[in-house]
Design an enzyme around this catalytic site. Structure first.
Site, PDB file in Angstrom:
ATOM      1  N   HIS A 142       0.812  -1.208   0.000  1.00 45.47           N
ATOM      2  CA  HIS A 142       0.000   0.000   0.000  1.00 45.47           C
ATOM      3  C   HIS A 142       0.854   1.270   0.000  1.00 45.47           C
ATOM      4  CE1 HIS A 142      -3.582  -2.263  -0.036  1.00 45.47           C
ATOM      5  NE2 HIS A 142      -4.337  -1.196   0.107  1.00 45.47           N
ATOM      6  N   ASP A 152      -6.467   5.557   9.282  1.00 45.92           N
ATOM      7  CA  ASP A 152      -7.836   5.769   8.798  1.00 45.92           C
ATOM      8  C   ASP A 152      -8.388   4.520   8.118  1.00 45.92           C
ATOM      9  OD1 ASP A 152      -7.558   8.349   9.626  1.00 45.92           O
ATOM     10  OD2 ASP A 152      -7.191   9.168   7.626  1.00 45.92           O
ATOM     11  N   GLU A 182      -9.867  15.004  13.428  1.00 48.50           N
ATOM     12  CA  GLU A 182      -9.222  15.172  12.120  1.00 48.50           C
ATOM     13  C   GLU A 182      -9.855  16.383  11.450  1.00 48.50           C
ATOM     14  OE1 GLU A 182      -8.652  11.906   9.458  1.00 48.50           O
ATOM     15  OE2 GLU A 182      -7.576  10.703  10.935  1.00 48.50           O
TER      16      GLU A 182
END
Ligand SMILES: Cc1cc2nc3c(=O)[nH]c(=O)nc-3n(C[C@H](O)[C@H](O)[C@H](O)COP(=O)(O)OP(=O)(O)OC[C@H]3O[C@@H](n4cnc5c(N)ncnc54)[C@H](O)[C@@H]3O)c2cc1C
Ligand SMILES: *[C@@H]1O[C@H](CO)[C@@H](O)[C@H](O)[C@H]1NC(C)=O
Ligand SMILES: *[C@@H]1O[C@H](CO)[C@@H](O)[C@H](O)[C@H]1NC(C)=O
Length: 521
Positions: free
Chosen positions: A102, A169, A281
């Site tokens: 990723h 996240d 956030e």
């Protein structure tokens, strides 16, 4: 005796012939030493181009580099055997652990070398996540394999009513991959990044040694590996701290038109370590990005769109408060009184109640794709920075209102602050040094083959702006190619970083895709 000896010799002879024949048939790429074929682990090495091609790209899709082989270990010992062989081999080849790939800049590539498919460690095994809830708190922990996905760690710990404290996240990332960076999300202001929540690690160093390390034991390796970009060893187990899992989450979206008020409120919220938000956030929303979100009703969505049209851009503060069903009404009241202290646009506070796991697992890969295009065609030239709090305003004017002004859509843009004292100074991860509060800015656009270089150019412009203005920034998930830049990135930690490399991976075998050390030391 004699006949046994004879049969042994025969066996060796036959094996040699067999290997000579299989050598011809497997056609070992010439970047790898022939001795690899003599190892017991040889059947776990895959050379077919179909497999190596799969491991030559990553989530970013911006570059490509094929390994000569893909290695599928069934145990940490298998990995140690490969690294030991590479360390003693006169022929140089590199090794990269790959979590889920990723990364967006080839950080998990091993061009011409061997990629270790970490997932194969956990394949079909139930003993790679062990929850320990017997000891007295606060020593609850989970032992998770480095290959494990955080979503699976969460499912296992929830069975015991427990949970890790600090998250990313998106949860389909590996434990070893995020601990090699930092692992950040809206809980980090309170608990620190994921690398601040580890008790112990098992690491296979670049010499092939398996070392258990913690703050007390082999602490140099422990701190080095956390945020160490895979440079000192391969993490095969991490012991992660746990706390009781909340049942429910009150999830808030608060809309701002004024950047100063938005950041002032974020900073106020992250200073409340006791009663306050459990998660903070924020993001920039403008133009096409203000499309209807599933968070709010269509009617509210229209309201937000009108506001964004009027102001050009708006800021969304995202918060969450964890609670137990039994105390719901009390928590609602507390949230209401907290909201009274905040300066979002009146009438623009939206709330939702969800389960804890519903909240944590809110981001799915789907959300980061462009819905109409095929996954293969979506590129991710992502760019993340850490910036000292005092310069965030300058950044906003020059970047959001300047360099990125005409990007429509601009894509996902994250903006939220951390408390520096939650980041252990000894860990490898580089953060701005000077101030107690620093921000992360994540520019996470989706791109096409046609426009990604344009976005990349903008990111370079942003870096130039920061240099010119003397902003003490750090890249998160950094990408540099020259030693000068890496030296600057690590700053006063560079010296220790090099020393650890010399000690634990002197031949520079590990994670070559980071391009920090390109030759043996
Ligand atoms: C959709 C999405 C959302 C994301 N959200 C966040 C977020 O909210 N917060 C955040 O902090 N990050 C986030 N990331 C970034 C993520 O943390 C990095 O991609 C990270 O590299 C983890 O990915 P991975 O597990 O696939 O590791 P890989 O990309 O496979 O590897 C990353 C690096 O670590 C090395 N490595 C991998 N496994 C090990 C191991 N076991 N031991 C030692 N080295 C190893 C690799 O060689 C490579 O250099 C996100 C990424 C994506 C794609
Ligand atoms: C590789 O993929 C091609 C096309 O999908 C297939 O025909 C071939 O058999 C595959 N080779 C191997 C070794 O799996
Ligand atoms: C979990 O426990 C089992 C049994 O003790 C052990 O074999 C295994 O290695 C442990 N797994 C991890 C990741 O620590």
């Amino acid at each position: 005796m004699a006949s046994r000896r004879f049969s042994h010799i025969t066996t060796v002879f036959l094996l040699t012939i067999y290997r000579a024949i299989s050598l011809v048939s497997v056609d070992l790429p010439d970047t790898l030493p022939l001795g690899l074929l003599d190892l017991d682990i040889v059947d776990k090495i895959q050379l077919d181009p179909n497999t190596t091609t799969q491991f030559s790209i990553d989530y970013g899709q911006l570059s490509q580099a094929a390994p000569a082989a893909v290695y599928c270990p069934s145990s940490p010992d298998d990995i140690a055997a490969l690294v030991r062989f590479a360390y003693t081999s006169p022929r140089y080849f590199t090794i990269a652990a790959r979590g889920r790939g990723h990364s967006v800049r080839g950080q998990a590539f091993a061009p011409g070398g061997v990629v270790v498919d970490m997932a194969s460690l956990g394949r079909g095994r139930a003993d790679r996540i062990n929850v320990s809830s017997d000891d007295a708190p606060p020593r609850w922990y989970v032992d998770a394999g480095g290959e494990q996905l955080w979503i699976d760690v969460l499912h296992e710990t929830l069975k015991h009513g427990l949970t890790p404290r600090s998250w990313t996240d998106y949860l389909h990332l590996t434990v070893g991959g995020t601990l090699s960076n930092a692992g950040i999300s809206g809980q980090a202001f309170r608990h620190g990044p994921q690398i601040s929540n580890v008790y112990e690690l098992d690491v296979i160093t670049g010499k092939g040694d398996m070392i258990t390390c913690s703050r007390e034991e082999n602490s140099d390796l422990f701190y080095g590996v956390l945020g160490g970009l895979g440079q000192f060893g391969i993490i095969t187990r991490a012991r992660i701290s746990l706390e009781p899992a909340p049942q429910r989450v009150r999830w808030l979206h608060l809309v701002y038109t004024n950047f100063d008020m938005f950041t002032r409120d974020q900073e106020m919220l992250i200073s409340k370590l006791e009663k306050g938000f459990d998660y903070v956030e924020g993001r920039l929303l403008k133009g096409k990005d203000v499309s209807s979100s599933s968070f709010i009703s269509e009617e509210d969505s229209e309201k937000v769109k009108l506001l964004a049209d009027e102001f050009g851009a708006i800021y969304l503060l995202e918060g969450a408060v964890y609670y137990e069903q039994a105390t719901a009404s009390m928590v609602y009241q507390e949230v209401e009184s907290l909201l009274k202290q905040l300066s979002f646009v009146p009438g623009f506070a939206f709330t939702k109640d969800v389960s804890y796991i519903g909240f944590l697992d809110r981001v799915h890969e789907e959300d980061t794709k462009q819905s109409s295009t095929e996954h293969e065609d979506v590129l991710h030239p992502w760019f993340n920075l850490f910036l000292p709090k005092s310069r965030i305003r300058d950044f906003e004017s020059a970047v959001f209102k300047g360099i990125l002004k005409n990007n429509n859509p601009v894509g996902l843009v994250l903006i939220y602050p951390f408390n520096k004292n939650k980041w252990d100074d000894k860990i490898s991860a580089a953060i701005p040094d000077e101030e107690e509060v620093f921000y992360t800015i994540g520019l996470l656009p989706s791109a096409t083959r046609e426009n990604w270089e344009y976005l990349d150019k903008q990111h370079h412009e942003i870096l130039s702006f920061c240099h010119q203005e003397g902003i003490e920034f750090k890249q998160y998930l950094p990408r540099y190619v020259t030693e000068t830049d890496w030296r600057k990135h690590f700053g006063r930690k560079w010296h220790v970083f090099v020393q650890l490399k010399r000690q634990y991976d002197p031949k520079a075998l590990l994670s070559p895709g980071q391009r920090i050390f390109t030759t043996p030391l």
